[in-house]
Design a protein around this motif. Sequence first.
Motif, PDB file in Angstrom:
ATOM      1  N   ALA A 105       0.825  12.637   2.668  1.00 56.59           N
ATOM      2  CA  ALA A 105       0.437  14.072   2.707  1.00 56.59           C
ATOM      3  C   ALA A 105       0.833  15.735   2.297  1.00 56.59           C
ATOM      4  CB  ALA A 105       2.047  14.927   4.424  1.00 56.59           C
ATOM      5  N   ALA A 106      -0.003  16.791   2.554  1.00 56.45           N
ATOM      6  CA  ALA A 106      -0.354  17.653   1.439  1.00 56.45           C
ATOM      7  C   ALA A 106       0.192  18.849   2.491  1.00 56.45           C
ATOM      8  CB  ALA A 106      -1.903  18.071   0.488  1.00 56.45           C
ATOM      9  N   ARG A 107       0.940  19.805   1.654  1.00 55.48           N
ATOM     10  CA  ARG A 107       0.532  21.031   1.546  1.00 55.48           C
ATOM     11  C   ARG A 107      -0.308  22.619   1.772  1.00 55.48           C
ATOM     12  NH1 ARG A 107       5.816  25.057   2.846  1.00 55.48           N
ATOM     13  NH2 ARG A 107       4.551  27.072   3.301  1.00 55.48           N
ATOM     14  N   VAL A 108      -0.474  22.760   2.481  1.00 51.68           N
ATOM     15  CA  VAL A 108      -2.571  23.214   2.140  1.00 51.68           C
ATOM     16  C   VAL A 108      -2.411  24.896   2.831  1.00 51.68           C
ATOM     17  CG1 VAL A 108      -4.745  23.251   3.146  1.00 51.68           C
ATOM     18  CG2 VAL A 108      -3.864  21.029   3.381  1.00 51.68           C
ATOM     19  N   THR A 109      -3.009  25.490   1.481  1.00 47.81           N
ATOM     20  CA  THR A 109      -2.778  26.953   2.253  1.00 47.81           C
ATOM     21  C   THR A 109      -4.692  27.837   2.371  1.00 47.81           C
ATOM     22  OG1 THR A 109      -2.662  27.489  -0.167  1.00 47.81           O
ATOM     23  CG2 THR A 109      -1.014  27.590   1.280  1.00 47.81           C
ATOM     24  N   SER A 130      10.624   4.388   9.746  1.00 49.60           N
ATOM     25  CA  SER A 130      10.115   5.835   8.987  1.00 49.60           C
ATOM     26  C   SER A 130       9.381   6.002  10.237  1.00 49.60           C
ATOM     27  CB  SER A 130       9.860   5.696   8.416  1.00 49.60           C
ATOM     28  OG  SER A 130      10.565   5.529   7.424  1.00 49.60           O
ATOM     29  N   ARG A 131       8.185   5.105  10.661  1.00 47.55           N
ATOM     30  CA  ARG A 131       7.171   5.526  11.385  1.00 47.55           C
ATOM     31  C   ARG A 131       7.801   6.051  12.921  1.00 47.55           C
ATOM     32  NH1 ARG A 131       1.840   3.367  11.000  1.00 47.55           N
ATOM     33  NH2 ARG A 131       0.349   4.222  12.176  1.00 47.55           N
ATOM     34  N   LEU A 132       8.573   5.057  13.201  1.00 49.29           N
ATOM     35  CA  LEU A 132       9.112   5.915  14.688  1.00 49.29           C
ATOM     36  C   LEU A 132       9.780   7.203  14.740  1.00 49.29           C
ATOM     37  CD1 LEU A 132      11.002   2.762  16.471  1.00 49.29           C
ATOM     38  CD2 LEU A 132       8.852   3.815  17.052  1.00 49.29           C
ATOM     39  N   HIS A 133      10.329   7.817  13.597  1.00 46.83           N
ATOM     40  CA  HIS A 133      10.556   8.992  13.307  1.00 46.83           C
ATOM     41  C   HIS A 133       9.902   9.842  12.860  1.00 46.83           C
ATOM     42  CE1 HIS A 133      15.431   8.768  13.640  1.00 46.83           C
ATOM     43  NE2 HIS A 133      14.850   7.706  13.094  1.00 46.83           N
ATOM     44  N   ARG A 134       8.973   9.344  12.047  1.00 42.07           N
ATOM     45  CA  ARG A 134       7.694  10.162  12.262  1.00 42.07           C
ATOM     46  C   ARG A 134       7.259  10.489  13.425  1.00 42.07           C
ATOM     47  NH1 ARG A 134       3.063   8.611  12.508  1.00 42.07           N
ATOM     48  NH2 ARG A 134       0.571   9.890  11.201  1.00 42.07           N
ATOM     49  N   ASP A 135       6.869  10.034  14.195  1.00 40.78           N
ATOM     50  CA  ASP A 135       6.113   9.616  15.491  1.00 40.78           C
ATOM     51  C   ASP A 135       6.541  10.265  16.681  1.00 40.78           C
ATOM     52  OD1 ASP A 135       3.743   8.670  15.132  1.00 40.78           O
ATOM     53  OD2 ASP A 135       4.089   6.522  15.895  1.00 40.78           O
ATOM     54  N   ALA A 136       8.180  10.638  15.952  1.00 43.11           N
ATOM     55  CA  ALA A 136       9.351  11.102  17.489  1.00 43.11           C
ATOM     56  C   ALA A 136       8.905  12.803  17.156  1.00 43.11           C
ATOM     57  CB  ALA A 136      10.403  10.838  17.536  1.00 43.11           C
ATOM     58  N   TYR A 137       8.405  13.229  16.020  1.00 43.95           N
ATOM     59  CA  TYR A 137       8.520  15.197  15.645  1.00 43.95           C
ATOM     60  C   TYR A 137       7.260  15.137  15.648  1.00 43.95           C
ATOM     61  CZ  TYR A 137       9.071  18.468  13.006  1.00 43.95           C
ATOM     62  OH  TYR A 137       8.920  20.056  13.093  1.00 43.95           O
ATOM     63  N   GLY A 140       0.735  -1.023  -0.094  1.00 42.51           N
ATOM     64  CA  GLY A 140       0.145  -0.019  -0.204  1.00 42.51           C
ATOM     65  C   GLY A 140       0.884   0.964   0.300  1.00 42.51           C
ATOM     66  N   VAL A 141       1.332   1.440   0.913  1.00 42.40           N
ATOM     67  CA  VAL A 141       2.729   2.648   0.962  1.00 42.40           C
ATOM     68  C   VAL A 141       4.043   2.928   0.010  1.00 42.40           C
ATOM     69  CG1 VAL A 141       2.726   2.551   3.442  1.00 42.40           C
ATOM     70  CG2 VAL A 141       4.508   1.581   2.508  1.00 42.40           C
ATOM     71  N   ASP A 142       3.696   1.837  -1.656  1.00 42.13           N
ATOM     72  CA  ASP A 142       4.645   1.944  -2.470  1.00 42.13           C
ATOM     73  C   ASP A 142       3.606   2.709  -3.727  1.00 42.13           C
ATOM     74  OD1 ASP A 142       6.939   1.033  -1.394  1.00 42.13           O
ATOM     75  OD2 ASP A 142       6.966  -1.471  -1.825  1.00 42.13           O
ATOM     76  N   THR A 143       2.026   2.769  -3.323  1.00 41.51           N
ATOM     77  CA  THR A 143       1.542   3.506  -4.223  1.00 41.51           C
ATOM     78  C   THR A 143       1.513   5.099  -3.502  1.00 41.51           C
ATOM     79  OG1 THR A 143       0.196   1.363  -4.626  1.00 41.51           O
ATOM     80  CG2 THR A 143      -0.608   3.647  -5.017  1.00 41.51           C
ATOM     81  N   GLU A 158       6.024  14.624   0.147  1.00 38.76           N
ATOM     82  CA  GLU A 158       6.530  12.607  -0.078  1.00 38.76           C
ATOM     83  C   GLU A 158       6.775  13.064   1.602  1.00 38.76           C
ATOM     84  OE1 GLU A 158       9.848   9.699  -1.203  1.00 38.76           O
ATOM     85  OE2 GLU A 158       9.809  11.323  -2.558  1.00 38.76           O
ATOM     86  N   PRO A 159       6.287  12.416   2.236  1.00 36.75           N
ATOM     87  CA  PRO A 159       6.571  12.511   3.941  1.00 36.75           C
ATOM     88  C   PRO A 159       7.786  10.909   4.479  1.00 36.75           C
ATOM     89  CG  PRO A 159       4.195  11.161   2.946  1.00 36.75           C
ATOM     90  CD  PRO A 159       4.935  11.207   1.903  1.00 36.75           C
ATOM     91  N   VAL A 160       8.659  11.722   6.060  1.00 35.34           N
ATOM     92  CA  VAL A 160       9.195  10.080   5.988  1.00 35.34           C
ATOM     93  C   VAL A 160       8.608   8.760   5.750  1.00 35.34           C
ATOM     94  CG1 VAL A 160      10.702  10.164   8.123  1.00 35.34           C
ATOM     95  CG2 VAL A 160      10.599  12.620   6.762  1.00 35.34           C
ATOM     96  N   ASP A 161       7.273   8.903   6.661  1.00 34.22           N
ATOM     97  CA  ASP A 161       6.283   7.365   6.559  1.00 34.22           C
ATOM     98  C   ASP A 161       5.790   7.345   5.222  1.00 34.22           C
ATOM     99  OD1 ASP A 161       5.584   5.918   8.052  1.00 34.22           O
ATOM    100  OD2 ASP A 161       4.117   6.497   9.335  1.00 34.22           O
TER     101      ASP A 161
END
Length: 374
Positions: free
Chosen positions: A198-202, A339-346, A32-35, A190-193
Motif C-alpha cells: 500500500a501507499a499513501r496517495v495525495t 494477517s489476511r483475515l484481519h485485513r479483510d475484517a477491517y 513473495g510477501v517477504d520482498t 507497511e500493511p498488516v497483510d
Amino acid sequence: MDFGLTDEQVAMGAAVRRRLTGRLGRTRVQTGVDTPAAAVDPGLRRAAADLGWLGVTAPVADGGLGLGLLDLAVVTEALGAGLAPAGVGAAIAACDVLATSADPEQRHRWLAPMVAGDLTGATALRAPGGSWDRAGVAVTATGDVLTGDAGLVEHALAADVLLVAALSATGVRVFVVDTRHPGVSMRAVEPVDRTTHAARVTLTGVPGDGLLWTQDGVFDRVVGRLTVLAAADLVGAASAAMRITLDHVRRRRQFGRAIGGFQAVQHELAELYVALTTITDAVRYTAHSHDTGNADAALMTSVVKSRAADLARRMAAATVQFHGALGFTWEHSAHRFFSRLHRDAYAFGDADWHDPIIAAAAVGPETTHTGGTR
C-alpha cells in the motif's frame, strides 16, 4: 440459509483454486510477501487476464464475460482461500468499478485494456480515518481536476491508473487518474497483510476522467459491491484457515492423543464451522441480491460484512491458538491467514461500522444513520 451455486459457478471456483495451487502454492506466497518491493506476481496477473478473472463483470464488448457479482464473488472467495497476492483482487475491483461507466468509449479506453491485462488499476475511495461511504471522501474535483488526500491505496505503486472518489459539484464521482502525472504523490507504507502493498496517495491539481453515470446512487452501489467482494475474500481465507487447523489438530498429539479429540477444541471448531458455512451462504446470497436488484441488497451487505468481520477475528485467533507455538512463527501459513483475515475484517467496515446501519434499518425508515465511527 442454504444458497447453492450453479454447476458452472462451482467449476469456476474450483478452476481458480487449482490454478493457484499449481502456480502459486503457499511456499511461494511466503517468499513473495517477504520482498517489500513486490506488488503482484506478473505471471499470476497475466493468468488472471487470460482466464477471464479480471473481466467477470465487464461487458462482453469490452473483453469481459458479462456475468454478475455472484460469479465474481466465487472467484474472489477462491483467491482468498489460496492467499493469492491481493494485487489480483485490487485489479478485479478496479475492473468492476470501471464497468459501471455508461460510456462505451470510456470503457473501451480504460476497461478493455485493463481486462486484457495491459493496464493495471487500483481503487482509492476513502480518506484515512474516513467513513466507508460518501462522507469519507476527502478529494475534491474542480471540474475534472482533483486535489486532496486519497488515503491508503493498496497496490497504488504498481498501478498505471487509480480510480479515485472525489467530491464534485454534482456529488461524489469516481475519476480515472494517470499515476504518472507529477501531481500524484505516493509514499509506501507497511500493511498488516504482507500479501498486499500500500501507499499513501495525495493529489495536487491532477486531471481525471470522470466515469459517466446516468443513474443516482451509483457510488453507493459501487461501495456495496466492493464490500461484498471483501467479505468473499474473507470467507475464502477463513475456510482455508479452518482446513489447515483441522489437519493440524488431527496430527498433533498431546497426552497420548490427538489434540482434536479434546472437547474444548472440538466445540470451538464446530462453532466456527457453523458460523463459516452460514456466513458463506449469506455472502453469496447478498451478491445475488446485488445482481437482481433486490431491495435487501444494501442491508444484507452490512449484515454479512459485520458478521464476517467477527468470524475473521475468531477464526484468526483459533488458527494461531490451535497451532500452538508453531502458529506464532512468521514462516507458518497460520500467521499468513491471521494477517489476511484481519485485513479483510477491517476492509470496507467491520461490526463497529455496519451494526449501527443494521440497527437503524431495524428501527424503521424514519431513522437514518450512515454508519459507525470508523
